[in-house]
Design a protein around this motif. Structure first.
Motif, PDB file in Angstrom:
ATOM      1  N   LEU A   1       0.837  -1.203   0.000  1.00 29.16           N
ATOM      2  CA  LEU A   1       0.000   0.000   0.000  1.00 29.16           C
ATOM      3  C   LEU A   1       0.873   1.255   0.000  1.00 29.16           C
ATOM      4  O   LEU A   1       0.558   2.240  -0.690  1.00 29.16           O
ATOM      5  N   VAL A   2       1.956   1.247   0.742  1.00 23.61           N
ATOM      6  CA  VAL A   2       2.871   2.390   0.763  1.00 23.61           C
ATOM      7  C   VAL A   2       3.393   2.677  -0.637  1.00 23.61           C
ATOM      8  O   VAL A   2       3.407   3.830  -1.099  1.00 23.61           O
ATOM      9  N   LYS A   3       3.841   1.645  -1.328  1.00 20.42           N
ATOM     10  CA  LYS A   3       4.411   1.838  -2.670  1.00 20.42           C
ATOM     11  C   LYS A   3       3.357   2.329  -3.654  1.00 20.42           C
ATOM     12  O   LYS A   3       3.626   3.221  -4.479  1.00 20.42           O
ATOM     13  N   LEU A   4       2.150   1.767  -3.588  1.00 21.38           N
ATOM     14  CA  LEU A   4       1.089   2.181  -4.515  1.00 21.38           C
ATOM     15  C   LEU A   4       0.588   3.587  -4.213  1.00 21.38           C
ATOM     16  O   LEU A   4       0.268   4.349  -5.131  1.00 21.38           O
ATOM     17  N   SER A   5       0.520   3.938  -2.937  1.00 21.69           N
ATOM     18  CA  SER A   5       0.009   5.266  -2.574  1.00 21.69           C
ATOM     19  C   SER A   5       0.917   6.365  -3.101  1.00 21.69           C
ATOM     20  O   SER A   5       0.442   7.443  -3.493  1.00 21.69           O
TER      21      SER A   5
ATOM     22  N   HIS B   1      -5.859  -2.692  -3.589  1.00 15.86           N
ATOM     23  CA  HIS B   1      -5.430  -1.353  -3.202  1.00 15.86           C
ATOM     24  C   HIS B   1      -5.515  -0.354  -4.344  1.00 15.86           C
ATOM     25  O   HIS B   1      -5.774   0.839  -4.103  1.00 15.86           O
ATOM     26  N   GLU B   2      -5.314  -0.806  -5.569  1.00 15.32           N
ATOM     27  CA  GLU B   2      -5.424   0.134  -6.688  1.00 15.32           C
ATOM     28  C   GLU B   2      -6.825   0.711  -6.768  1.00 15.32           C
ATOM     29  O   GLU B   2      -7.000   1.933  -6.888  1.00 15.32           O
ATOM     30  N   ARG B   3      -7.827  -0.153  -6.691  1.00 19.45           N
ATOM     31  CA  ARG B   3      -9.208   0.314  -6.751  1.00 19.45           C
ATOM     32  C   ARG B   3      -9.534   1.215  -5.565  1.00 19.45           C
ATOM     33  O   ARG B   3     -10.177   2.267  -5.704  1.00 19.45           O
TER      34      ARG B   3
ATOM     35  N   LEU C   1      -9.098   8.954  -4.107  1.00 20.52           N
ATOM     36  CA  LEU C   1      -8.833  10.176  -4.859  1.00 20.52           C
ATOM     37  C   LEU C   1     -10.131  10.875  -5.269  1.00 20.52           C
ATOM     38  O   LEU C   1     -10.246  12.104  -5.193  1.00 20.52           O
ATOM     39  N   LEU C   2     -11.104  10.077  -5.707  1.00 21.22           N
ATOM     40  CA  LEU C   2     -12.384  10.669  -6.103  1.00 21.22           C
ATOM     41  C   LEU C   2     -13.068  11.345  -4.913  1.00 21.22           C
ATOM     42  O   LEU C   2     -13.618  12.448  -5.036  1.00 21.22           O
TER      43      LEU C   2
END
Length: 323
Positions: free
Chosen positions: A219-223, A262-264, A270-271
């Motif tokens: 999650l850290v890397k994707l965020s 986590h991507e979704r 963000l929305l």
């Protein structure tokens, strides 16, 4: 009438006959002793000459290479494994501390392999290559582990963003202890806290195995990829339970994530944050696990998704306020 044999005749055994020609007279023994002594004397002379040659050669090498100012070490170059940039985690002070290199010594006063092994033993280093650039330069290339987050484990008394009691983790899940040389690089990295769960043992130089912690690391890397461009970040993430994580944005919004998708979930976050910004409202907390009808609590709008002041939420708040 035949004559009767009265004597016995011994038959010699068949085979080659041998004759002992080794004389043992006094004169022969003296000659042999003299010849052996002469051979021994020649060997002693040869070894003596060889020893003198080694001493002279060593002294000559000492003067030419070790004591010569021409080969005095004048510059130590530290580079990343590829490119011409300085390493981010290992500086010259750290190099001197680990290897004990004497900056006034000759460039031939140390073994390159020993320098490589000493640096490669650091948990934050993957591999090292050291080369001499005659007459007076030592060049060292270092491939480092890139830290992506701090570790916080109350059970092991590991404190995030603390150089004396802290621990860092790279993108692959390998832990290593911080040093002052890393301060500018790692000071603002996010913190992953185990809270009161404490199932993992964090050991410098070893990879974390816990599923929940590795999902928090993902999650850290994707965020960073999803939120940075929009000006948002997740500086504090905690292990909530076996199926969810809790995080706080830099503005204090409490966000609940699942262990997967986590991507979704980041796209949904963000929305929601963009909508709140456009409507001039703040988001107090949001649960991103549901795919539809996502529960959101706006600031000063009342309602609760989770009782405020839970131990994990308090830990995340403490991380946000920690210098």
């Amino acid at each position: 009438m035949s004559r009767k044999r009265t004597s016995k005749v011994r038959k010699q055994a068949s085979g080659p006959r041998t004759v002992n020609l080794r004389a043992s007279s006094g004169r022969v023994m003296w000659c042999r002793t003299k010849a052996g002594t002469w051979r021994a004397a020649k060997w002693l002379v040869f070894l003596a000459v060889l020893g003198v040659g080694v001493v002279i050669g060593k002294s000559t090498l000492q003067k030419v290479f070790l004591d010569s100012e021409e080969f005095a070490l004048k510059r130590v170059e530290l580079w990343q494994w590829e490119g011409e940039e300085m390493p981010r985690l290992v500086d010259h002070a750290r190099l001197a501390e680990v290897t004990g290199l004497d900056p006034r010594a000759s460039i031939f006063a140390f073994q390159l392999g020993e320098v490589e092994n000493q640096l490669a033993a650091l948990p934050e280093v993957k591999r090292v290559r050291a080369t001499r650039r005659l007459p007076d330069v030592l060049r060292i290339r270092v491939e480092e582990r890139e830290p992506v987050a701090w570790v916080e484990s109350p059970r092991q008394r590991i404190i995030g963003r603390n150089y004396d009691h802290g621990m860092l983790v790279d993108a692959d899940g390998y832990c290593f202890q911080p040093s002052r040389a890393m301060m500018e690089v790692v000071n603002d990295l996010p913190v992953i806290t185990t809270g009161d769960r404490g199932k993992d043992d964090f050991v410098s130089g070893q990879k974390v195995k816990g599923r929940e912690f590795l999902r928090a690391l993902e999650l850290v890397k994707l965020s960073k990829r999803y939120l940075a461009e929009a000006g948002w970040s997740l500086p504090a993430i905690g292990l909530r339970n076996d199926f969810s994580l809790m995080a706080k944005t830099h503005t204090g919004t409490v966000v609940t994530f699942g262990l997967y998708e986590h991507e979704r979930q980041l796209e949904d976050l963000l929305l929601i944050l963009d909508h709140a910004r456009k409507t001039s409202r703040g988001v107090e907390r949001v649960n991103l696990i549901p795919e539809r009808n996502i529960p959101v609590v706006f600031a000063h709008a009342g309602g609760n998704l989770e009782a405020p002041g839970s131990p994990l939420e308090s830990s995340l708040e403490a991380i946000l306020t920690r210098s």
